[in-house]
Design an enzyme around this catalytic site. Structure first.
Site, PDB file in Angstrom:
ATOM      1  CB  CYS A  16      76.126  69.945  48.449  1.00 51.01           C
ATOM      2  SG  CYS A  16      77.705  70.762  48.281  1.00 51.01           S
ATOM      3  CB  CYS A  56      54.341  45.826  43.186  1.00 55.53           C
ATOM      4  SG  CYS A  56      54.358  47.506  43.795  1.00 55.53           S
TER       5      CYS A  56
END
Ligand SMILES: [Zn+2]
Length: 310
Positions: A134, A161
């Protein structure tokens, strides 16, 4: 256009034009207004739904208002209805978490300069990553994707990978950051589990941000072709499946030409190259536990190793 935005654009243009080397260590602090300083230096909070980035949807990178360091990709921004810009992932290593003075929340700050950004919350189940950064709008500035590419070099490769590809490229000189993620498929915001089914079309890939003054796309591309086996089709070592394919995702025509030239050199040496060359599409950073996997776990790659090919 705000003065600060003009300054950022000038920094980008002159950074490209100047002979001087450019690196993140040289970032200087920008002047802050009183309101910005209240949030950034004094850990204040802007009023909800007042910031300019709450509903903003541009493609690019959110950077620290104080020092300019890259903090969040726009692909990690989501609508939370909390009144502040929300992200469910940060750029690797860009954000520090510290216990808030209130004793229960976790504060987030810019890892480069300590600017207060906001707070991070987990367990709200708003996105699959289950994390909400936030962030105050005034703690952020925004660099659109088309300008960002001029400041730093960006390369995207897939070679099995992503832990192993990231491991080797992260150690290369001139590399600023390597992010493991998914690209080349059709599903928006895929999870690792979804990509592993092989049905999303995505490859496990890395996004590399590098300093063009210290290395080059060609150097990184050649290293990429030497740390995985570009002759393997639809697999890499023990990892089998289309998501482990070898692929170069070019960002512009220059990168495309360098990729074609490099692959033709390997073909002239008799290698049957499987590596595809594809225009880059949206890159989705992988879940946090995939980032810096080998470094964080003190292990070395099982499926990647250096082999001189150029
Ligand atoms: Zn900063």
């Amino acid at each position: 256009m705000k003065v600060r935005h003009v300054l950022i654009l000038l920094t980008i243009y002159f950074g490209v034009m100047s002979e001087e080397s450019y690196s993140q260590e040289k970032l200087q602090y920008y002047d802050l207004t009183k309101g910005e300083s209240y949030v950034i230096n004094n850990k204040g909070t802007e009023s909800p739904n007042t910031g300019k980035f709450v509903k903003y949807k541009g493609h690019g990178t959110y950077v620290c208002k104080k020092c300019g360091a890259a903090l969040y990709y726009s692909s990690d921004k989501f609508e939370s209805d909390c009144g502040w810009p929300s992200f469910d992932n940060e750029i690797n290593g860009a954000v520090n978490r510290i216990p808030d003075a209130d004793g229960f929340r976790t504060e987030i700050e810019c890892a480069n300069c300590g600017a207060h950004l906001g707070h991070v919350f987990t367990g709200e189940r708003l996105t699959s990553k289950n994390i909400r950064h936030c962030v105050n709008s005034v703690s952020l500035d925004f660099v659109p994707a088309h300008l960002e590419a001029k400041r730093y070099g960006i390369a995207q490769f897939a070679g099995g990978c992503f832990w192993g590809v990231e491991y080797f490229l992260q150690k290369a000189p001139g590399v600023i950051s390597v992010t493991s993620g998914y690209t080349g498929g059709v599903v928006k915001n895929p999870t690792y589990k979804e990509v592993c089914t092989g049905n999303t079309g995505h490859a496990e890939a890395v996004k590399i941000v590098y300093d063009p003054e210290k290395t080059s796309y060609e150097k990184l591309l050649k290293l990429f072709l030497e740390i995985h086996d570009p002759t393997q089709v639809g697999r890499q070592g023990p990892d089998i499946g289309d998501q482990y394919r070898s692929e170069i995702f070019f960002m512009n025509d220059e990168q495309k030409q360098i990729a074609e030239k490099s692959l033709s050199i390997l073909k002239s040496k008799g290698l049957k190259i499987a590596t595809a060359i594809t225009k880059a599409s949206e890159f989705y950073p992988a879940e946090a536990y995939h980032q810096d996997y080998y470094f964080n776990n003190g292990k070395v790659p099982y499926c990647h190793a250096y082999t001189k090919r150029f």
